[in-house]
Scaffold this active site. Structure first.
Site, PDB file in Angstrom:
ATOM      1  N   LYS A  14       0.827  -1.221   0.000  1.00 32.88           N
ATOM      2  CA  LYS A  14       0.000   0.000   0.000  1.00 32.88           C
ATOM      3  C   LYS A  14       0.858   1.266   0.000  1.00 32.88           C
ATOM      4  CE  LYS A  14      -2.358  -0.950   3.819  1.00 32.88           C
ATOM      5  NZ  LYS A  14      -1.826  -2.271   4.231  1.00 32.88           N
ATOM      6  N   ARG A  89     -10.031   0.494   8.295  1.00 34.98           N
ATOM      7  CA  ARG A  89      -9.647  -0.882   8.634  1.00 34.98           C
ATOM      8  C   ARG A  89     -10.796  -1.649   9.263  1.00 34.98           C
ATOM      9  NH1 ARG A  89      -3.820   0.448   8.917  1.00 34.98           N
ATOM     10  NH2 ARG A  89      -2.606  -1.478   9.049  1.00 34.98           N
ATOM     11  N   ARG A 128      11.276  -6.234   5.768  1.00 31.91           N
ATOM     12  CA  ARG A 128      11.139  -4.815   6.142  1.00 31.91           C
ATOM     13  C   ARG A 128      11.572  -4.598   7.592  1.00 31.91           C
ATOM     14  NH1 ARG A 128       5.353  -1.950   5.539  1.00 31.91           N
ATOM     15  NH2 ARG A 128       4.993  -2.929   7.561  1.00 31.91           N
ATOM     16  N   ARG A 134      11.220  -1.535  12.078  1.00 30.46           N
ATOM     17  CA  ARG A 134       9.863  -1.271  12.571  1.00 30.46           C
ATOM     18  C   ARG A 134       9.487  -2.311  13.616  1.00 30.46           C
ATOM     19  NH1 ARG A 134       4.731   0.074   8.648  1.00 30.46           N
ATOM     20  NH2 ARG A 134       3.533  -1.104  10.193  1.00 30.46           N
TER      21      ARG A 134
HETATM   22  P1  AMP Z   1       0.233   0.532   9.039  1.00 32.06           P
HETATM   23  O1  AMP Z   1       1.430   1.407   8.959  1.00 32.06           O
HETATM   24  O2  AMP Z   1      -0.909   0.994   8.176  1.00 32.06           O
HETATM   25  O3  AMP Z   1       0.558  -0.919   8.835  1.00 32.06           O
HETATM   26  O4  AMP Z   1      -0.310   0.653  10.530  1.00 32.06           O
HETATM   27  C1  AMP Z   1       0.468   0.233  11.640  1.00 32.06           C
HETATM   28  C2  AMP Z   1      -0.429   0.017  12.853  1.00 32.06           C
HETATM   29  O5  AMP Z   1      -1.085   1.239  13.205  1.00 32.06           O
HETATM   30  C3  AMP Z   1      -1.559  -0.989  12.661  1.00 32.06           C
HETATM   31  O6  AMP Z   1      -1.134  -2.327  12.869  1.00 32.06           O
HETATM   32  C4  AMP Z   1      -2.549  -0.525  13.718  1.00 32.06           C
HETATM   33  O7  AMP Z   1      -2.150  -0.936  15.018  1.00 32.06           O
HETATM   34  C5  AMP Z   1      -2.415   0.987  13.656  1.00 32.06           C
HETATM   35  N1  AMP Z   1      -3.359   1.591  12.673  1.00 32.06           N
HETATM   36  C6  AMP Z   1      -3.048   2.219  11.508  1.00 32.06           C
HETATM   37  N2  AMP Z   1      -4.155   2.624  10.872  1.00 32.06           N
HETATM   38  C7  AMP Z   1      -5.191   2.237  11.650  1.00 32.06           C
HETATM   39  C8  AMP Z   1      -6.610   2.327  11.516  1.00 32.06           C
HETATM   40  N3  AMP Z   1      -7.184   2.894  10.436  1.00 32.06           N
HETATM   41  N4  AMP Z   1      -7.371   1.802  12.510  1.00 32.06           N
HETATM   42  C9  AMP Z   1      -6.826   1.229  13.595  1.00 32.06           C
HETATM   43  N5  AMP Z   1      -5.510   1.084  13.770  1.00 32.06           N
HETATM   44  C10 AMP Z   1      -4.688   1.579  12.817  1.00 32.06           C
END
Ligand code: AMP
Length: 190
Positions: A14, A89, A128, A134
């Site tokens: 993404k 999500r 990654r 991360r």
């Molecule tokens: P990402 O970078 O999109 O993979 O997000 C990393 C983490 O942030 C996820 O595993 C969630 O814990 C949290 N997170 C990001 N976006 C959301 C969302 N829209 N709703 C809930 N948690 C989120």
């Protein structure tokens, strides 16, 4: 206004594809994961709440996420549209996004689903984790994130199909082919 939801499991590409879409279509990019990571870095209260959940592979509660997103949308003036990366999500978030956009006289133009098999997701995320450090890219947390994705996030495919916005993309293969498919899917919805 072009509002694109880029959708897929963790590690589906993404973030990478968002950058390419931003360059081609001149959109603003909202990555809710990036927003949360910068709150953690800044040591805010929100960051402290988010860190515990992220490190455990869980989602941040919907009401909190929706207010973060609404605040972020309000900072964008003269925008040609937005790519939403990592949001929604849950179905509650999708409903909230629809309302936020409708209240602004807008709508989601397309939801782009990047489909990648789980073995490949695991491989990419472990790599990654090694490269970027991360904290949530370790095997145990990745497994939890995939369970959460399958239970809470994957049902959004049907939700967006019912909205007539869903576009399926095979997310396995060469980046330019995947991006070409995404650009064609977006153009078919404009
Ligand atoms: P990402 O970078 O999109 O993979 O997000 C990393 C983490 O942030 C996820 O595993 C969630 O814990 C949290 N997170 C990001 N976006 C959301 C969302 N829209 N709703 C809930 N948690 C989120």
């Amino acid at each position: 206004m072009l509002n694109i939801v880029i959708f897929g499991a963790p590690g589906s590409g993404k973030g990478t594809q968002s950058e390419m879409i931003v360059n081609k279509f001149g959109l603003d990019h909202i990555s809710t994961g990036d927003v949360l990571r910068s709150e953690i870095k800044a040591g805010t209260e929100l960051g402290k709440t988010a860190k515990g959940l992220i490190d455990n592979g869980q989602l941040i509660p919907d009401d909190l996420m929706v207010s973060i997103l609404a605040a972020k949308l309000d900072t964008l003036t003269a925008s040609k549209g937005v790519i939403f990366d990592g949001f929604p999500r849950t179905i509650a978030q999708a409903e909230a996004l629809k309302k936020l956009l409708n209240d602004r006289g807008q709508d989601v133009t397309a939801m782009i689903e990047l489909d990648v098999p789980e073995e490949e997701l695991m491989k990419r995320l472990l790599k990654r984790g090694e490269e970027s450090g991360r904290a949530d890219d370790n095997e145990e947390t990745i497994k939890k994130r995939l369970v959460v994705y399958n239970q809470q996030t994957a049902p959004l495919k049907e939700w967006y199909k019912n909205e007539g916005k869903h576009c399926y993309i095979n997310g396995l293969g060469e980046l330019p082919r995947i991006f070409g498919d995404i650009a064609a899917a977006i153009e078919s919805k404009i």
